[in-house]
Enzyme design. Structure first.
Site, mmCIF file in Angstrom:
data_model
loop_
_atom_site.group_PDB
_atom_site.id
_atom_site.type_symbol
_atom_site.label_atom_id
_atom_site.label_comp_id
_atom_site.label_asym_id
_atom_site.label_seq_id
_atom_site.Cartn_x
_atom_site.Cartn_y
_atom_site.Cartn_z
ATOM 1 C CG ASP A 1 41.287 44.365 36.653
ATOM 2 O OD1 ASP A 1 42.341 43.607 36.735
ATOM 3 O OD2 ASP A 1 40.390 44.170 37.230
ATOM 4 C CB VAL B 1 38.858 60.312 -12.188
ATOM 5 C CG1 VAL B 1 38.221 60.660 -10.900
ATOM 6 C CG2 VAL B 1 39.937 60.866 -12.382
ATOM 7 C CB ALA B 2 34.753 56.937 -13.190
ATOM 8 C CD GLU C 1 43.908 56.486 -5.868
ATOM 9 O OE1 GLU C 1 44.507 55.597 -6.301
ATOM 10 O OE2 GLU C 1 44.305 57.050 -4.810
ATOM 11 C CG ASP D 1 44.757 41.227 33.909
ATOM 12 O OD1 ASP D 1 45.019 40.028 33.982
ATOM 13 O OD2 ASP D 1 43.868 41.841 34.546
ATOM 14 C CG ASN E 1 33.497 58.995 -10.240
ATOM 15 O OD1 ASN E 1 33.491 58.517 -9.093
ATOM 16 N ND2 ASN E 1 34.054 58.320 -11.173
ATOM 17 C CG ASP F 1 38.588 40.268 34.633
ATOM 18 O OD1 ASP F 1 39.368 39.344 34.313
ATOM 19 O OD2 ASP F 1 39.048 41.398 34.280
HETATM 20 P P1 ATP Z 1 38.216 38.919 38.261
HETATM 21 O O1 ATP Z 1 37.782 40.195 38.484
HETATM 22 O O2 ATP Z 1 39.097 38.496 37.513
HETATM 23 O O3 ATP Z 1 36.651 38.236 38.147
HETATM 24 P P2 ATP Z 1 38.317 38.834 40.923
HETATM 25 O O4 ATP Z 1 38.671 40.232 40.957
HETATM 26 O O5 ATP Z 1 37.633 38.030 41.793
HETATM 27 O O6 ATP Z 1 38.487 37.959 39.599
HETATM 28 P P3 ATP Z 1 41.012 38.515 42.197
HETATM 29 O O7 ATP Z 1 40.701 40.011 42.670
HETATM 30 O O8 ATP Z 1 42.225 38.204 41.820
HETATM 31 O O9 ATP Z 1 39.967 37.953 41.313
HETATM 32 O O10 ATP Z 1 40.645 37.921 43.580
HETATM 33 C C1 ATP Z 1 40.994 36.566 43.843
HETATM 34 C C2 ATP Z 1 40.601 35.949 45.290
HETATM 35 O O11 ATP Z 1 41.562 36.913 46.138
HETATM 36 C C3 ATP Z 1 39.263 36.355 45.797
HETATM 37 O O12 ATP Z 1 38.464 35.341 45.436
HETATM 38 C C4 ATP Z 1 39.600 36.641 47.297
HETATM 39 O O13 ATP Z 1 39.464 35.408 47.899
HETATM 40 C C5 ATP Z 1 40.913 37.022 47.175
HETATM 41 N N1 ATP Z 1 40.873 38.391 47.210
HETATM 42 C C6 ATP Z 1 40.133 39.499 46.487
HETATM 43 N N2 ATP Z 1 40.463 40.530 46.849
HETATM 44 C C7 ATP Z 1 41.085 40.493 48.169
HETATM 45 C C8 ATP Z 1 41.666 41.550 49.036
HETATM 46 N N3 ATP Z 1 41.493 42.807 48.882
HETATM 47 N N4 ATP Z 1 42.349 41.109 50.078
HETATM 48 C C9 ATP Z 1 42.746 39.617 50.241
HETATM 49 N N5 ATP Z 1 42.157 38.958 49.333
HETATM 50 C C10 ATP Z 1 41.480 39.129 48.240
#
Ligand code: ATP
Length: 875
Positions: free
Chosen positions: A616, A282-283, A287, A620, A710, A329
């Protein structure tokens, strides 16, 4: 039943049957009543172990069964006190185990409920978020990209809704949903395009549906019984500990056999030798280590919630300490995600302006349409006087407010007819609106390259002009260089809403650019510094423009040079091999689509990095799964990303990942300390008993002593090591190699030499006492062995720092556990009742002083070892 024929009925009929108002949804009271009637929207779960079952499980261990057998044998042979004592010790051990396991189960349960999914429902006319378990038939549920469908729904509306139904049908291509259609009653599940089913994933678009079935009544519920649950909950460390325990078990068996045989040859009593060998086994076998490691991880995970890191898979706690690269991001993680429009530009403006020029909006059609586009191509909304929605979009409305433009009035004038939602792969969003005097107009906004790729002209004061892409790109670059995110806007007139919406996005007329500031989070600066000190490379991955990304990365200290930046286009042109050779230099990836994150993770892993990756969105998920630690955003993350992740950041903050790494390293350190303690203690006991006969000494301890040390005195201080605060250098040393063995970094050698030292002290004392014909030698050995372990546990609180600089008060639980153990030990020596159980005698003051002095030797020796380590560091 409505759930079986909802797909062949019109939505109005379905709503009627379910007694739901299609505008208002259910009332809160009605929903509550239905929930009571039908029960929660959850699949039947495996029954959880109750307290009694948990307690009984403590006795399932092979060695404990052996001990029970030993107790039975002792009892049968009339040794009632021994038998009873063994039973009491086993029971105390079981209670300690039970309490710990119960705490750990509770911790895991609490984590699960924190990670539970939520659904957006319309009740009493208001959209609210509720746990999916509270959904009832008749509820109106809103769906958006990235959401896991919370129940079976008959769709009422859907905009470009695409659902991945592989979980249900095995079909991996996402299905287009058609709420307006009705299907034959015998249509297979996969063809019921006006329905969505629990457990499937929305990959694109938006929708609204009415719940027709919940919980076990859903299609998923019906087949849930068929899906064999994958249940491998053991962490890699636990597995390694189990394997290690088995190896030690074999060695222990050999030792026990030798001790047994030698004992018999020396003419010792057969029963005594049998009990000694069993106790020694046991010692020898640690386990409980895998279980205790799991408890430490579970309790660690519970503590991590307090720093906003919610662990979904326990192994993550353990492996966090090995992270060598954090791919993160930018927006919202390194930055605050509180955008503000700071630059505005149309083709005729020389330098971008700091505010929308109100006079120009009245006179210049390019400015006017730009302002209108900002209001219309925008999903943010005004709720009780505050603007809600995506920060990029709320910033656009806020900019209009500042200029005094009424976005709500604009929205009333141009009613929205159709839309193509924003998608981070296309980086575009388009909405189509009616014009007050007939005809339609569409507005597109997005990344400047994406908008330009669909544009063929630009708007200026007097009308359309040729598109000068170079000028626009240069301007966008200039705005980006100060760290602003740039949105481009464009428009197009139409006669009618085209049947195929995708053709809306071509031959657009470019309107202008808007630059938005998103400042870095203040805590990110320090977190990046800490990462670098800890040997972890922070890597930024963003959909944003390379100039914007580099500007922010420079400010934060992630990268300095354009050579450290790679764009998604550059990345896609490289083969994996070629890219892998370059990956070391790259600190910023810009204009990367989520799909490319997977390539980045794979390349880094091939280079031997241990990667944490944030994400997010729906796209992804593959990268999150592939990463060694997938990290999802808790606030902005979709269900799909959370589901794929090992850990969820409750505050979406980069600094939290670094804190979690710190915490992971601390927890792993503590588990190692705890293994060190148990192994050294066990080795001390074994050496003492094993070596005695070779030195011509009688067996120094009785079985009951071995069991006591133990199962009782070992356990308490060992557990208190789990709450040891982090070492000072926890984030100043390189990450731990993920495959590093349990005995790495001298742990095995430490356990052996400390054990030998304990045995040496005990046996010298035994020999000396016997020589001086002191009748108390056994009690003294028993006491010294126990107290040496207390000295050892205090000394190994830190790998290198001395206890005197740490102070006893920095781990009060351990100080308490050590005190309690010493009191218990003295009780076995001085309390008459226990004396008869443990066959001990009261020690005189000198004997006690000698015991204390002898047992402190281990403490001093380990302190000396640490001093040498400190010296080595300084050199
Ligand atoms: P991360 O969060 O990965 O750093 P991000 O959120 O900036 O990146 P996206 O949201 O994919 O990346 O945006 C990429 C590009 O899309 C932006 O640089 C912008 O030009 C355009 N974009 C972002 N949000 C919108 C929106 N709501 N409508 C239209 N174009 C957008």
């Amino acid at each position: 039943m409505i759930r079986d024929d909802a797909h062949c009925l019109d939505t109005i009929v379905v709503a009627k049957k379910l007694k739901t108002d299609l505008n208002q949804g259910l009332t809160v009271d009605e929903a509550k009543r239905r929930l009571e009637d039908i029960g929660p929207n959850a699949l039947p779960e495996e029954k959880r172990r109750g307290l009694a079952e948990l307690f009984l499980d403590q006795f399932k261990d092979f060695l404990i069964i052996l001990l029970i057998a030993a107790a039975a044998v002792s009892g049968a042979l009339g040794e009632y006190v021994d038998a009873a004592a063994i039973v009491v010790i086993i029971t105390i051990n079981a209670v300690i185990g039970l309490v710990q396991e119960y705490k750990a189960e509770k911790a895991i349960e609490a984590l699960k409920s924190l990670a539970a999914a939520h659904a957006l429902v319309k009740r009493d006319g208001a959209v609210i978020e509720i746990p999916t378990s509270e959904l009832v038939p008749g509820d109106l549920v809103l769906l958006d990209a990235g959401r896991i469908v919370p129940a079976d729904l008959r769709l009422i509306e859907g905009t470009m809704l695409k659902v991945q139904e592989a979980a249900l049908t095995g079909e991996s291509i996402p299905v287009d949903k058609r709420p307006d259609k009705v299907f034959a009653s015998n249509a297979p599940i996969g063809d019921r395009q006006n329905m969505v089913f629990k457990g499937t994933q929305v990959v694109l678009g938006r929708g609204l549906g009415i719940v027709v079935a919940t919980g076990a009544a859903t299609e998923l519920g019906r087949i849930a019984g068929l899906i064999a649950e994958q249940k491998d909950t053991k962490t890699p460390l636990q597995k390694r500990l189990s394997a290690f325990g088995r190896q030690l078990g074999l060695i222990a068996l050999a030792i026990c056999a030798i001790v047994f045989v030698i004992g018999l040859l020396r003419g010792e009593d057969l029963l005594l030798m049998f009990l000694t060998s069993v106790s020694l086994a046991v010692a020898a076998v640690p386990e409980a280590l895998p279980a205790l490691a799991a408890i430490a991880l579970a309790l660690g995970a519970k503590r991590m919630v307090q720093i906003n890191a919610l662990v979904r898979r326990l192994p993550a706690v353990e492996t966090l300490g090995s992270v060598t690269a954090i791919c993160t991001d930018k927006t919202g993680t390194l930055t605050e995600n509180s955008m503000r429009c700071e630059r505005f530009w149309t083709v005729q403006t020389s330098d971008a302006l700091e505010a929308l020029p109100i006079s120009a909006v009245e006179e210049d059609i390019a400015w006017r349409w730009l302002a209108v586009a900002m209001a219309l191509c925008n999903d943010a909304s005004l709720v009780r006087n505050s603007i809600m929605g995506d920060p990029t979009e709320t910033a656009l409305l806020a900019a209009l407010d500042e200029t005094g433009l009424d976005h709500e009035a604009i929205r009333k004038t141009y009613e929205r007819m159709a839309e193509i939602p924003f998608d981070s792969s296309r980086r575009l969003m388009t909405t189509v609106h009616t014009m007050p005097h007939g005809g339609l107009v569409s507005f597109t906004k997005g990344a400047v390259e994406s908008v330009l790729a669909c544009s063929s002209a630009a708007l200026v004061k007097n009308g359309k002009t040729a598109l000068d892409s170079k000028l626009i790109l240069t301007k966008a670059e200039q705005i980006s260089e100060s760290g602003l995110r740039v949105l481009a806007f464009a428009m197009k007139h139409h006669d009618a809403v085209p049947a195929n919406l995708s053709i809306v996005e071509n031959e657009l007329v470019f309107l202008g650019l808007v630059g938005l500031m998103d400042p870095p989070r203040p805590e990110a600066f320090d977190a990046i510094r800490q990462c670098k000190k800890a040997g972890i490379t922070p890597i930024m991955i963003t959909g944003d423009h390379p100039a914007t990304a580099l500007a922010i990365a420079r400010r934060l200290g992630i990268a300095q040079d354009r050579r450290e930046v790679m764009t998604g286009d550059e990345l896609s042109e490289l083969t994996l091999d070629r890219y892998e050779t370059m990956a070391k230099e790259i600190k910023v990836y810009a204009r990367v689509s989520p799909e490319q994150k997977l390539k980045i993770v794979m390349a880094l892993q091939d280079r031997g990095e241990f990667v944490a990756m944030t994400g997010d969105g729906v796209n992804d998920a593959p990268a999150l799964k592939k990463a060694d630690i997938g990290v999802a955003m808790g606030v902005t993350g979709t269900d799909v990303a959370k589901e794929a992740a090992d850990m969820i950041l409750l505050d979406d903050n980069f600094a939290t990942i670094v804190k979690a790494v710190h915490e992971g390293r601390r927890i792993y350190d503590n588990i190692r300390k705890f293994i060190k303690y148990i192994l050294a203690s066990n080795s001390g006991e074994i050496w003492t008993i094993f070596l005695a006969p070779f030195l011509g000494l009688p067996i120094p301890l009785l079985p009951i002593h071995i069991l006591w040390i133990n199962l009782v005195t070992d356990g308490l201080p060992g557990l208190a090591l789990a709450v040891e605060p982090g070492e000072k250098d926890v984030m100043e040393r390189p990450p731990r190699p993920p495959k590093e063995g349990i005995l790495a970094q001298g742990l095995g050698i430490h356990a052996v030499w400390v054990g030998l030292l304990m045995a040496f002290v005990c046996l010298c004392l035994q020999a000396a006492s016997i020589y001086l014909s002191d009748m108390h030698w056994q009690t003294m050995v028993f006491t010294v062995l126990c107290l040496s372990q207390m000295g050892h546990v205090l000394a190994i609180r830190s790998e290198w720092q001395s206890l005197f600089s740490q102070g006893l008060c920095s781990n009060l639980s351990l100080a308490g556990a050590v005190t309690l153990t010493i009191v218990l030990q003295l009780a076995t020596v001085y309390v008459p009742l226990l004396q008869s159980v443990f066959k001990t005698q009261a020690l005189g003051p000198w004997e006690l002083i000698i015991c204390l002095a002898a047992s402190s030797l281990v403490f001093w020796a380990v302190e000396a070892e640490k001093m040498l380590k400190r010296r080595k560091r300084c050199i």
